[in-house]
Design an enzyme around this catalytic site. Structure first.
Site, PDB file in Angstrom:
ATOM      1  N   CYS A 167      -7.633   0.022  -6.226  1.00  0.00           N
ATOM      2  CA  CYS A 167      -8.263  -0.563  -5.036  1.00  0.00           C
ATOM      3  C   CYS A 167      -9.615  -1.151  -5.446  1.00  0.00           C
ATOM      4  O   CYS A 167     -10.545  -0.400  -5.756  1.00  0.00           O
ATOM      5  CB  CYS A 167      -8.444   0.511  -3.965  1.00  0.00           C
ATOM      6  SG  CYS A 167      -9.264  -0.112  -2.485  1.00  0.00           S
ATOM      7  N   GLY A 168      -9.697  -2.470  -5.482  1.00  0.00           N
ATOM      8  CA  GLY A 168     -10.919  -3.132  -5.957  1.00  0.00           C
ATOM      9  C   GLY A 168     -12.117  -2.863  -5.070  1.00  0.00           C
ATOM     10  O   GLY A 168     -13.209  -2.527  -5.552  1.00  0.00           O
ATOM     11  N   ASN A 208       1.780  -6.133  -2.411  1.00  0.00           N
ATOM     12  CA  ASN A 208       0.701  -6.696  -1.595  1.00  0.00           C
ATOM     13  C   ASN A 208       0.905  -8.212  -1.563  1.00  0.00           C
ATOM     14  O   ASN A 208       1.151  -8.828  -2.609  1.00  0.00           O
ATOM     15  CB  ASN A 208      -0.653  -6.354  -2.223  1.00  0.00           C
ATOM     16  CG  ASN A 208      -0.928  -4.858  -2.230  1.00  0.00           C
ATOM     17  OD1 ASN A 208      -1.192  -4.261  -1.195  1.00  0.00           O
ATOM     18  ND2 ASN A 208      -0.831  -4.228  -3.400  1.00  0.00           N
ATOM     19  N   GLU A 259      -1.679  -6.239   3.198  1.00  0.00           N
ATOM     20  CA  GLU A 259      -1.652  -5.184   2.178  1.00  0.00           C
ATOM     21  C   GLU A 259      -0.467  -4.242   2.342  1.00  0.00           C
ATOM     22  O   GLU A 259      -0.168  -3.806   3.459  1.00  0.00           O
ATOM     23  CB  GLU A 259      -2.940  -4.347   2.257  1.00  0.00           C
ATOM     24  CG  GLU A 259      -4.098  -4.989   1.547  1.00  0.00           C
ATOM     25  CD  GLU A 259      -5.221  -3.994   1.276  1.00  0.00           C
ATOM     26  OE1 GLU A 259      -4.931  -2.817   0.961  1.00  0.00           O
ATOM     27  OE2 GLU A 259      -6.372  -4.408   1.384  1.00  0.00           O
ATOM     28  N   ARG A 260       0.139  -3.917   1.215  1.00  0.00           N
ATOM     29  CA  ARG A 260       1.151  -2.862   1.196  1.00  0.00           C
ATOM     30  C   ARG A 260       0.546  -1.594   1.813  1.00  0.00           C
ATOM     31  O   ARG A 260      -0.545  -1.167   1.424  1.00  0.00           O
ATOM     32  CB  ARG A 260       1.544  -2.608  -0.272  1.00  0.00           C
ATOM     33  CG  ARG A 260       2.448  -1.425  -0.481  1.00  0.00           C
ATOM     34  CD  ARG A 260       2.861  -1.271  -1.922  1.00  0.00           C
ATOM     35  NE  ARG A 260       1.771  -0.771  -2.783  1.00  0.00           N
ATOM     36  CZ  ARG A 260       1.930  -0.325  -4.019  1.00  0.00           C
ATOM     37  NH1 ARG A 260       3.140  -0.337  -4.565  1.00  0.00           N
ATOM     38  NH2 ARG A 260       0.910   0.098  -4.733  1.00  0.00           N
ATOM     39  N   ASN A 268      -1.788  -2.452  -9.468  1.00  0.00           N
ATOM     40  CA  ASN A 268      -0.949  -2.414  -8.271  1.00  0.00           C
ATOM     41  C   ASN A 268      -0.323  -3.813  -8.105  1.00  0.00           C
ATOM     42  O   ASN A 268      -0.843  -4.804  -8.632  1.00  0.00           O
ATOM     43  CB  ASN A 268      -1.739  -1.961  -7.033  1.00  0.00           C
ATOM     44  CG  ASN A 268      -2.936  -2.851  -6.731  1.00  0.00           C
ATOM     45  OD1 ASN A 268      -3.299  -3.726  -7.517  1.00  0.00           O
ATOM     46  ND2 ASN A 268      -3.553  -2.644  -5.597  1.00  0.00           N
ATOM     47  N   ASN A 314     -13.170  -4.272   4.188  1.00  0.00           N
ATOM     48  CA  ASN A 314     -12.028  -3.421   3.803  1.00  0.00           C
ATOM     49  C   ASN A 314     -12.567  -1.983   3.789  1.00  0.00           C
ATOM     50  O   ASN A 314     -13.272  -1.585   2.875  1.00  0.00           O
ATOM     51  CB  ASN A 314     -11.532  -3.853   2.422  1.00  0.00           C
ATOM     52  CG  ASN A 314     -10.253  -3.167   1.962  1.00  0.00           C
ATOM     53  OD1 ASN A 314      -9.980  -3.143   0.767  1.00  0.00           O
ATOM     54  ND2 ASN A 314      -9.468  -2.640   2.863  1.00  0.00           N
ATOM     55  N   HIS A 358       1.049  -7.436  -6.772  1.00  0.00           N
ATOM     56  CA  HIS A 358       0.632  -8.541  -5.888  1.00  0.00           C
ATOM     57  C   HIS A 358       1.570  -9.727  -6.057  1.00  0.00           C
ATOM     58  O   HIS A 358       2.013 -10.005  -7.169  1.00  0.00           O
ATOM     59  CB  HIS A 358      -0.790  -9.003  -6.234  1.00  0.00           C
ATOM     60  CG  HIS A 358      -1.816  -7.939  -6.013  1.00  0.00           C
ATOM     61  ND1 HIS A 358      -2.439  -7.757  -4.807  1.00  0.00           N
ATOM     62  CD2 HIS A 358      -2.290  -6.972  -6.838  1.00  0.00           C
ATOM     63  CE1 HIS A 358      -3.273  -6.725  -4.891  1.00  0.00           C
ATOM     64  NE2 HIS A 358      -3.205  -6.228  -6.128  1.00  0.00           N
ATOM     65  N   CYS A 412      -9.201  -7.705  -0.006  1.00  0.00           N
ATOM     66  CA  CYS A 412      -8.477  -6.894  -0.988  1.00  0.00           C
ATOM     67  C   CYS A 412      -9.013  -7.285  -2.361  1.00  0.00           C
ATOM     68  O   CYS A 412      -8.796  -8.416  -2.815  1.00  0.00           O
ATOM     69  CB  CYS A 412      -6.978  -7.153  -0.880  1.00  0.00           C
ATOM     70  SG  CYS A 412      -6.007  -6.226  -2.087  1.00  0.00           S
ATOM     71  N   GLY A 413      -9.712  -6.363  -3.009  1.00  0.00           N
ATOM     72  CA  GLY A 413     -10.354  -6.684  -4.286  1.00  0.00           C
ATOM     73  C   GLY A 413      -9.350  -6.942  -5.397  1.00  0.00           C
ATOM     74  O   GLY A 413      -9.467  -7.924  -6.142  1.00  0.00           O
ATOM     75  N   THR A 414      -8.355  -6.053  -5.518  1.00  0.00           N
ATOM     76  CA  THR A 414      -7.338  -6.284  -6.559  1.00  0.00           C
ATOM     77  C   THR A 414      -6.567  -7.571  -6.246  1.00  0.00           C
ATOM     78  O   THR A 414      -6.193  -8.313  -7.158  1.00  0.00           O
ATOM     79  CB  THR A 414      -6.360  -5.093  -6.658  1.00  0.00           C
ATOM     80  OG1 THR A 414      -5.873  -4.763  -5.355  1.00  0.00           O
ATOM     81  CG2 THR A 414      -7.023  -3.880  -7.293  1.00  0.00           C
ATOM     82  N   GLY A 415      -6.359  -7.841  -4.936  1.00  0.00           N
ATOM     83  CA  GLY A 415      -5.646  -9.063  -4.536  1.00  0.00           C
ATOM     84  C   GLY A 415      -6.419 -10.315  -4.913  1.00  0.00           C
ATOM     85  O   GLY A 415      -5.843 -11.305  -5.379  1.00  0.00           O
TER      86      GLY A 415
HETATM   87  N1  LIG Z   1      -2.717  -1.603  -0.466  1.00  0.00           N
HETATM   88  C1  LIG Z   1      -2.979  -1.456  -1.861  1.00  0.00           C
HETATM   89  C2  LIG Z   1      -4.110  -0.517  -2.173  1.00  0.00           C
HETATM   90  C3  LIG Z   1      -5.464  -0.990  -1.653  1.00  0.00           C
HETATM   91  C4  LIG Z   1      -5.979  -2.273  -2.308  1.00  0.00           C
HETATM   92  C5  LIG Z   1      -7.361  -2.632  -1.844  1.00  0.00           C
HETATM   93  N2  LIG Z   1      -7.619  -2.840  -0.493  1.00  0.00           N
HETATM   94  C6  LIG Z   1      -8.197  -3.449  -2.793  1.00  0.00           C
HETATM   95  O1  LIG Z   1      -9.336  -3.769  -2.416  1.00  0.00           O
HETATM   96  O2  LIG Z   1      -7.779  -3.722  -3.921  1.00  0.00           O
HETATM   97  C7  LIG Z   1      -1.703  -0.945  -2.583  1.00  0.00           C
HETATM   98  O3  LIG Z   1      -0.921  -0.183  -2.007  1.00  0.00           O
HETATM   99  O4  LIG Z   1      -1.506  -1.339  -3.729  1.00  0.00           O
END
Ligand SMILES: N[C@@H](CCC[C@H](N)C(=O)O)C(=O)O
Length: 284
Positions: A76-77, A199, A217-218, A166, A14, A168, A226-229
């Site tokens: 963004c994780g 997302n 991803e959004r 964010n 990412n 999900h 995607c870390g937060t995902g």
């Molecule tokens: N697309 C996400 C922001 C980026 C998230 C990311 N890639 C991660 O690693 O968490 C959004 O618009 O919320």
């Protein structure tokens, strides 16, 4: 001609263009356009977006993230792990545990270092937010969507929604290789149920401690990770009784593995790597 110095970094594939605004000065109103420009694979550098590493009056550094369509995300994780590595290796911080400000609040990063190189980063991502008003999504503000039946453009699916700062939505599939990431991802991302977009993640449960994961991803589309995902997927998997709160779960993303624990105390800990790809000067 205006130019700025950048570092391209990735967390499990990412990848973002990182700009150190302790040293570089970018016009606030041009940031969405710059994100689109640098991300373009033909006329720019090619990336999932732009991340700014900024001074903070609340923490040691601040992260701002723009997706490759120019929209600003709140968290963004993978970006946080890269910002943590950059901040330590460029001496913006001197401690191995420090705070990073995001648009969705403060998080704490802890570093594992070998020969002055940051190898592994654990980020305490804070508590997940589950109420529909916190996602945000339509419906009764104080309700949660856990394994809730929803219809998207005629497709009926059962989804769980989690905010890690964010939004999900997580869907479970039997075979991750057949997950409808590119077909349903863009439809669900922009469904009117989610006023700020969402997302979209697909998860195959391998065992009580292991998940396969793919993401749309959004604002960026398909990414390697995607870390937060991945954090949201682990929270969702506890809520749906696939995994256990307080235990470490390995999430297999397209770009590699993250180790995530939704602790019994309530915070989500994410551990994984961050890598430098290249540095350079970008001409606007
Ligand atoms: N697309 C996400 C922001 C980026 C998230 C990311 N890639 C991660 O690693 O968490 C959004 O618009 O919320």
């Amino acid at each position: 001609m205006k130019s700025f110095k950048f570092t391209k970094m990735h967390g499990l594939g990412n990848n973002y263009i990182y700009v150190n605004t302790f040293e570089e000065n970018l016009d606030e109103e041009k940031l969405p356009d710059i994100a689109v420009q640098v991300s373009n694979i033909n006329t720019g550098i090619g990336s999932d977006g732009l991340i700014l590493i900024c001074p903070s009056d609340k923490a040691d550094v601040k992260m701002r993230i723009f997706n490759n369509d120019g929209s600003e995300g709140k968290n963004c994780g993978n970006g946080l792990r890269c910002v943590a590595k950059y901040a330590y290796e460029h001496k913006l911080v001197t401690e191995t545990t420090f705070k990073i400000e995001t648009l969705s609040g403060l998080v704490e990063a802890s570093l594992e270092i070998e020969n002055e190189v940051v190898k592994l980063i654990t980020v305490d991502m804070g508590e997940p937010r589950l109420l529909k008003s916190q996602i945000p999504m339509l419906g009764q503000a104080s309700d949660k969507a856990i394994d809730e039946e929803m219809v998207f453009s005629g497709h009926t699916l059962r989804g769980t929604t989690v905010s890690m700062g964010n939004p999900h939505i997580i869907f479970y599939v039997d075979d991750i290789t057949q997950a409808p990431v590119t077909t349903l991802g863009p439809i669900i991302e922009k469904d009117s149920c989610f006023p700020e977009g969402v997302n979209v993640e697909f998860v195959e449960v391998v065992s009580k401690n292991e998940l396969h994961f793919r993401v749309w991803e959004r604002g960026s589309g398909v990414t390697q990770a995607c870390g937060t995902g991945a954090c949201a997927a682990v929270v969702s998997s506890v809520l749906n009784h696939h995994t256990v709160q307080g235990e470490l779960t390995t999430v297999h993303l397209a770009g590699g593995d993250l180790h995530i624990n939704w602790t019994s105390e309530g915070n989500v800990l994410m551990t994984g790597p961050a890598e430098v790809i290249c540095t350079g000067t970008f001409y606007l």
